[in-house]
Design a protein around this motif. Sequence first.
Motif, PDB file in Angstrom:
ATOM      1  N   VAL A 194       0.836  -1.201   0.000  1.00 25.71           N
ATOM      2  CA  VAL A 194       0.000   0.000   0.000  1.00 25.71           C
ATOM      3  C   VAL A 194       0.873   1.254   0.000  1.00 25.71           C
ATOM      4  N   ASP A 195       1.961   1.219   0.786  1.00 27.82           N
ATOM      5  CA  ASP A 195       2.899   2.351   0.807  1.00 27.82           C
ATOM      6  C   ASP A 195       3.461   2.618  -0.591  1.00 27.82           C
ATOM      7  N   VAL A 196       3.800   1.522  -1.290  1.00 29.38           N
ATOM      8  CA  VAL A 196       4.364   1.673  -2.636  1.00 29.38           C
ATOM      9  C   VAL A 196       3.362   2.373  -3.551  1.00 29.38           C
ATOM     10  N   ILE A 197       2.116   1.920  -3.497  1.00 28.26           N
ATOM     11  CA  ILE A 197       1.092   2.523  -4.368  1.00 28.26           C
ATOM     12  C   ILE A 197       0.904   4.000  -4.004  1.00 28.26           C
ATOM     13  N   ALA A 198       0.861   4.278  -2.699  1.00 23.74           N
ATOM     14  CA  ALA A 198       0.688   5.668  -2.262  1.00 23.74           C
ATOM     15  C   ALA A 198       1.861   6.529  -2.731  1.00 23.74           C
ATOM     16  N   THR A 199       3.090   5.971  -2.644  1.00 23.71           N
ATOM     17  CA  THR A 199       4.270   6.720  -3.069  1.00 23.71           C
ATOM     18  C   THR A 199       4.254   6.962  -4.577  1.00 23.71           C
ATOM     19  N   SER A 200       3.669   6.021  -5.309  1.00 27.37           N
ATOM     20  CA  SER A 200       3.687   6.159  -6.770  1.00 27.37           C
ATOM     21  C   SER A 200       2.737   7.252  -7.254  1.00 27.37           C
ATOM     22  N   VAL A 201       1.788   7.680  -6.413  1.00 25.84           N
ATOM     23  CA  VAL A 201       0.782   8.655  -6.879  1.00 25.84           C
ATOM     24  C   VAL A 201       1.411   9.981  -7.331  1.00 25.84           C
ATOM     25  N   PRO A 202       2.148  10.673  -6.433  1.00 26.25           N
ATOM     26  CA  PRO A 202       2.732  11.939  -6.903  1.00 26.25           C
ATOM     27  C   PRO A 202       3.766  11.718  -8.005  1.00 26.25           C
ATOM     28  N   LEU A 203       4.478  10.586  -7.936  1.00 29.54           N
ATOM     29  CA  LEU A 203       5.482  10.302  -8.962  1.00 29.54           C
ATOM     30  C   LEU A 203       4.827  10.126 -10.329  1.00 29.54           C
ATOM     31  N   LEU A 204       3.711   9.423 -10.340  1.00 29.74           N
ATOM     32  CA  LEU A 204       3.009   9.182 -11.600  1.00 29.74           C
ATOM     33  C   LEU A 204       2.423  10.476 -12.144  1.00 29.74           C
ATOM     34  N   LEU A 205       1.897  11.323 -11.250  1.00 32.04           N
ATOM     35  CA  LEU A 205       1.355  12.611 -11.694  1.00 32.04           C
ATOM     36  C   LEU A 205       2.468  13.466 -12.308  1.00 32.04           C
ATOM     37  N   LEU A 224      11.398  12.835 -14.007  1.00 34.01           N
ATOM     38  CA  LEU A 224      12.237  12.999 -15.202  1.00 34.01           C
ATOM     39  C   LEU A 224      12.987  11.700 -15.510  1.00 34.01           C
ATOM     40  N   LEU A 225      13.493  11.053 -14.458  1.00 30.33           N
ATOM     41  CA  LEU A 225      14.195   9.782 -14.660  1.00 30.33           C
ATOM     42  C   LEU A 225      13.246   8.726 -15.214  1.00 30.33           C
ATOM     43  N   VAL A 226      12.039   8.642 -14.621  1.00 34.37           N
ATOM     44  CA  VAL A 226      11.072   7.636 -15.082  1.00 34.37           C
ATOM     45  C   VAL A 226      10.734   7.879 -16.556  1.00 34.37           C
ATOM     46  N   ALA A 227      10.481   9.141 -16.907  1.00 29.88           N
ATOM     47  CA  ALA A 227      10.125   9.455 -18.295  1.00 29.88           C
ATOM     48  C   ALA A 227      11.249   9.059 -19.245  1.00 29.88           C
ATOM     49  N   MET A 228      12.496   9.278 -18.827  1.00 23.97           N
ATOM     50  CA  MET A 228      13.622   8.901 -19.683  1.00 23.97           C
ATOM     51  C   MET A 228      13.731   7.391 -19.805  1.00 23.97           C
ATOM     52  N   LEU A 229      13.524   6.702 -18.676  1.00 27.60           N
ATOM     53  CA  LEU A 229      13.701   5.246 -18.667  1.00 27.60           C
ATOM     54  C   LEU A 229      12.654   4.563 -19.544  1.00 27.60           C
ATOM     55  N   TRP A 236       4.187   2.675 -20.412  1.00 32.10           N
ATOM     56  CA  TRP A 236       5.087   2.085 -19.420  1.00 32.10           C
ATOM     57  C   TRP A 236       5.173   2.898 -18.134  1.00 32.10           C
ATOM     58  N   ALA A 237       4.502   4.034 -18.103  1.00 33.79           N
ATOM     59  CA  ALA A 237       4.654   4.940 -16.957  1.00 33.79           C
ATOM     60  C   ALA A 237       4.214   4.276 -15.649  1.00 33.79           C
ATOM     61  N   ILE A 238       3.079   3.557 -15.682  1.00 33.91           N
ATOM     62  CA  ILE A 238       2.553   3.004 -14.434  1.00 33.91           C
ATOM     63  C   ILE A 238       3.488   1.940 -13.831  1.00 33.91           C
ATOM     64  N   PRO A 239       3.879   0.895 -14.585  1.00 32.44           N
ATOM     65  CA  PRO A 239       4.753  -0.094 -13.957  1.00 32.44           C
ATOM     66  C   PRO A 239       6.087   0.480 -13.497  1.00 32.44           C
ATOM     67  N   VAL A 240       6.683   1.361 -14.303  1.00 30.81           N
ATOM     68  CA  VAL A 240       8.006   1.883 -13.915  1.00 30.81           C
ATOM     69  C   VAL A 240       7.883   2.833 -12.717  1.00 30.81           C
ATOM     70  N   ALA A 241       6.813   3.634 -12.690  1.00 26.68           N
ATOM     71  CA  ALA A 241       6.613   4.508 -11.530  1.00 26.68           C
ATOM     72  C   ALA A 241       6.420   3.655 -10.268  1.00 26.68           C
ATOM     73  N   LEU A 242       5.684   2.556 -10.411  1.00 26.65           N
ATOM     74  CA  LEU A 242       5.496   1.665  -9.257  1.00 26.65           C
ATOM     75  C   LEU A 242       6.834   1.071  -8.818  1.00 26.65           C
TER      76      LEU A 242
END
Lengths: 332, 346
Positions: B54-65, B280-285, B292-298
């Motif tokens: 659950v923490d991982v999903i919560a952390t991914s929210v702002p990162l994904l946005l 920025l790193l996720v977008a580059m990766l 691919w944004a969702i799995p990599v952000a997670l």
Amino acid sequence: MEFDQLIIGLAGVIATASPIVFAVLGETLTERAGVINLSVNGMILLTAMSGFAVAATTGSVLLGFAAGMLIGALVGAVVAFTSITLRQSQVAIGFVLALMTRDLAYYLGSPFTGQNGPRVPPAPIPLLSDIPVVGPLFFDHDLVVYLSFILIAVTYLWLFRTAPGLVLQGVGERPASAYVRGVDVNRQRYFYTILGGALVGLAGPAYSLSIKAGWQGTISGLDGIGWIALAITIFGGWNPLRAATGAYFFALLQWLSLVLQPVLTGIPSQVLQVAPFPLMILTLLLVNFGSTEWVRRRLSALPEDQRRAVNALIRRLNVSPPSALGTNFRKQ
Amino acid sequence: MLKDARVGGWGARLIGIGLALGFVALILLATGAPPFQAISLLITGAFGSTRKIVDVIATSVPLLLATSGLLITFAAGLWNIGIEGQITLGAIFTVGALRLFVDSGAPPGVAILVGMIAGMIGGGLWAALAGLLKIYGGVNEIFSGLGLNFVATSATIWLIFGPWRRPGVGSMSGTEPLPPEFALPQLPDMRISAWAVLLSLLGIALVYILLRGTYIGLKLKATGRNARASFVLGIPTSRYTLVAFVLCGLLAGLAGAVQVTAVYNRLIPSISSGYGFLGLLVAMLINYQVIWAIPVALFYAALIVGSIQLPIQLRLDSSLAGVLQGALVLFVLIIDGVRQRLRERG
């Protein structure tokens, strides 16, 4: 007494600017060759940490600086290899390295956090340091600060007064013409990206072994300086003298924000501390807006005499980057 | 952007990931830490319990946005490094709006909605500033963005120690917490808000549609591929540059609003938590490919959550996660470059 304090303060400005001077000189050389190394911020942290770690372990300040230069050169080599040989985006690679080397510094540096270590001893120059005003300002520092003075002059003369400097300018401005004239463009770029990296690598130890001696991890207060150094490089118009002036100006602003704090009670200290950044943006605005679309369009609508005057003004302000900055060079 | 050369390079990508893991293992070996244990803790540490997932999903929210916003600016060929400041301004605007509702008697739902919208406006305005500086001032967005990031951070600190100071004395722990009813409702017994997760999924879906199936998206991409040609062909590139900045700013501002309403419930000094740069790193990766944004952000969120265990279990500094996050992008870029060189030769 007031005057003495002013001199001491200004001498401090000159000293605290010296690591930034190293960084902007290194970045100026690299960008002159047409390569932008965006990783300066992480490089300063990584070299500050490793310079301190090496000096604290070996007891030798000199080895600390050597380690900083070596690691700076290494990061420069990675930027050169990925952008020149592998033709990846210079901005992308630089940004990734900026973040990665920062975290590497924090990770590898954690055993050294808060430790005692050696620092560069003060070295007032005999006789010269006794001259009133000039003495304390310029000749009552340590070797790091003197080295920054020397490197400003050397870089300037190298770039504008020597044959290899002329080649360097050509590589950044007209790589194709340089190539036709027998210059190995990519080899030059490799050389200056690595050399520039080594110079940036002096900045870290200059902090951790002299200006802000020690390594404090994330609270070392060094995070962000590298980004400022990049902005100063542009502000300096890729000219070592102007870039160094920018570094001193920035250090002066930071000092003023401290000194003026008790005087300007109406303005919160956070506003003063951050003042250099809007000023930096404003400067970039001043040096760049003349070349934008809309200004050009407006200008062409002006009567002839006014246009000439405005154009002359813009030309005075304008600094143009090396034309080939950020691009790859391929032999056809 | 060299897309065809990269599609299908899964083997190469795996080699890149392997090299990144090898690089981190070497660093661990050199510092006398157990490489296998540390890396597996970093990756699996986030999946030990439901609570951690659950923490991982919560952390991914702002990162994904943040990532979804950046995919728009990247599509338009812009390096929006100012995203950290845009997240921060979003948080400031959200807190500012919510403070107006304290003791107002208005329903909390309305307050939260207004707060979120205010956050988006804050992020959008800060991004528009970078866009205007680029279009009308010729200031490269990388440098205006960096400057504006610093300004945003000090604005936060000024608010925390100045006008929004805690009663008594201001402290680095932030402003006085907002009333608990101004926080997004959380799932029972879990530190996660379904609303926040929904918003982040909505954000990425909208960006997917925008870039895939709309006229605006097409023009944005044309501007990004070749601004001069697009301009000559009649696309108002300045306007689309500004549109890209503002759209990214709105999403970044929403990330800031989520940081306030779903995580901290107040303003803290480093409210953006570095999610902008990480985005920025996720977008580059993911090579700017939205799907691919969702799995990599997670995955990147998992590394953050996993790294919390490092100091506790192995006495290693948690910044190791950042080293791996950077190394992954670095080595994937390198392997991409090697593949292109080999293709040219062969």
